[in-house]
Design a protein around this motif. Sequence first.
Motif, mmCIF file in Angstrom:
data_model
loop_
_atom_site.group_PDB
_atom_site.id
_atom_site.type_symbol
_atom_site.label_atom_id
_atom_site.label_comp_id
_atom_site.label_asym_id
_atom_site.label_seq_id
_atom_site.Cartn_x
_atom_site.Cartn_y
_atom_site.Cartn_z
ATOM 1 N N LEU A 32 0.840 -1.200 0.000
ATOM 2 C CA LEU A 32 0.000 0.000 0.000
ATOM 3 C C LEU A 32 0.878 1.255 0.000
ATOM 4 C CD1 LEU A 32 -2.790 1.231 0.046
ATOM 5 C CD2 LEU A 32 -2.819 0.981 2.524
ATOM 6 N N ILE A 89 -5.304 -9.176 9.224
ATOM 7 C CA ILE A 89 -6.107 -7.952 9.268
ATOM 8 C C ILE A 89 -5.963 -7.251 10.613
ATOM 9 C CG2 ILE A 89 -8.527 -7.177 9.416
ATOM 10 C CD1 ILE A 89 -9.133 -9.108 7.152
ATOM 11 N N VAL B 24 -1.849 -11.269 -1.528
ATOM 12 C CA VAL B 24 -1.603 -11.089 -0.082
ATOM 13 C C VAL B 24 -2.875 -11.396 0.703
ATOM 14 C CG1 VAL B 24 -1.090 -9.392 1.728
ATOM 15 C CG2 VAL B 24 0.260 -9.413 -0.380
ATOM 16 N N GLU B 86 -5.913 -1.736 -3.538
ATOM 17 C CA GLU B 86 -4.498 -1.725 -3.148
ATOM 18 C C GLU B 86 -4.314 -2.003 -1.656
ATOM 19 O OE1 GLU B 86 -2.675 1.884 -4.651
ATOM 20 O OE2 GLU B 86 -3.479 1.521 -6.660
ATOM 21 N N ASN B 87 -5.413 -2.298 -0.955
ATOM 22 C CA ASN B 87 -5.355 -2.526 0.491
ATOM 23 C C ASN B 87 -5.794 -3.956 0.802
ATOM 24 O OD1 ASN B 87 -5.720 -2.551 3.283
ATOM 25 N ND2 ASN B 87 -6.295 -0.386 3.335
ATOM 26 N N ALA B 88 -4.880 -4.753 1.317
ATOM 27 C CA ALA B 88 -5.159 -6.176 1.555
ATOM 28 C C ALA B 88 -6.192 -6.400 2.664
ATOM 29 C CB ALA B 88 -3.868 -6.921 1.892
ATOM 30 N N ILE B 89 -6.422 -5.394 3.494
ATOM 31 C CA ILE B 89 -7.444 -5.504 4.536
ATOM 32 C C ILE B 89 -8.849 -5.452 3.932
ATOM 33 C CG2 ILE B 89 -8.481 -4.192 6.446
ATOM 34 C CD1 ILE B 89 -5.650 -3.580 7.368
#
Lengths: 206, 206
Positions: A32, A89, B24, B86-89
């Motif tokens: 990110l 997370i 990811v 773009e944020n794996a969360i």
Amino acid sequence: MTTGLTELTARPDDSGIDTAVAAVRRLAAALLAAGGRVDLDLDDLARRLTAMASEVEELAPELADRMVDMWSGEGVTRHDPVTGPENAIAPPLVLSAEPDGAVCGTVNLGITYQGPPGCVHGGISALLLDHTLGVANAHAGTSGMTGTLTLRYERPVPLHTDLVVRGRQERVEGRKIWSHGTITAGGEVLVRAEGLFIDKHLARPR
Amino acid sequence: MTTGLTELTARPDDSGIDTAVAAVRRLAAALLAAGGRVDLDLDDLARRLTAMASEVEELAPELADRMVDMWSGEGVTRHDPVTGPENAIAPPLVLSAEPDGAVCGTVNLGITYQGPPGCVHGGISALLLDHTLGVANAHAGTSGMTGTLTLRYERPVPLHTDLVVRGRQERVEGRKIWSHGTITAGGEVLVRAEGLFIDKHLARPR
């Protein structure tokens, strides 16, 4: 533990699954922070990561068996998205019992948790507080599922700053449980939460 | 898009940064599904992942520059923890405009988002709804920061199920904005959210 307080959530180990998950967390933040314009073969990185994921998936137990394992024992969970060292997370937040009956932990959040520019997402504050109220209830001896949760956002919650997340059970009447919590930084209240929980529990997998 | 509705959030690309982040995300889920007893050299996996993270970190721009990039333009964000490819969360949730002015998307959540056994964490429902109300406000033309958010949890929210997340701006009075939203499955309301937003914005990085 150096503070002498009783930890109520799992502290990450420095080997095994917790370190692999910590590395995934770090990679998520790094990607990110890098963004799509970074001078790196991102398709190749994706292929390497996908191969790793496939390898892990092939070795994983049946989900039903893993669920039993996750929920076994009466102790702390290691899988949840707030305190779980096995969940990428989760920041993860470590909560301890305070002498006055509250539960409390300190967390410092990076850009994966961003809402407004440079600030923690309001929904992430809600996630931290909902979970902390749940742990506060369990610590007080009567817990349940969230019925109503009200968040009051008093000031922006900064990223890259030590945030103190605190929760406390206020009272129990029949099956109703009232709890409240705060996120503070430098002693200033940024977010307040009030929760009404209902003393009921879904069956654990077995 | 096949539905003909206008998408209000970024749909993940199938190359570059979005695929690396998707990998990811998949690895995070795989590790949580595997758990610590899996027959795999987890310390070696951690080392390989840490090496990848270091490589990405070394190539990443200065955070201040990346923040400008993240927040440039008036369009959709690609970095947030709900819709950001773009944020794996982020699951990520894709939200579209409905003909009646609401915004809506469907998401199916796995075990990284678990609260009660087999169910979505109440704080994750709050995160999805807070963000969706924000997008609904932006879509309606007057947006701001969350002042108060109230969540009513009517039924457990199941994992591994298509969930419809919907938000809609109700009214604006001066700088106050009221919005509400729901999470439904099979037409049944599981969670309701009411938000009071304040029409103010933090300065974007530049």
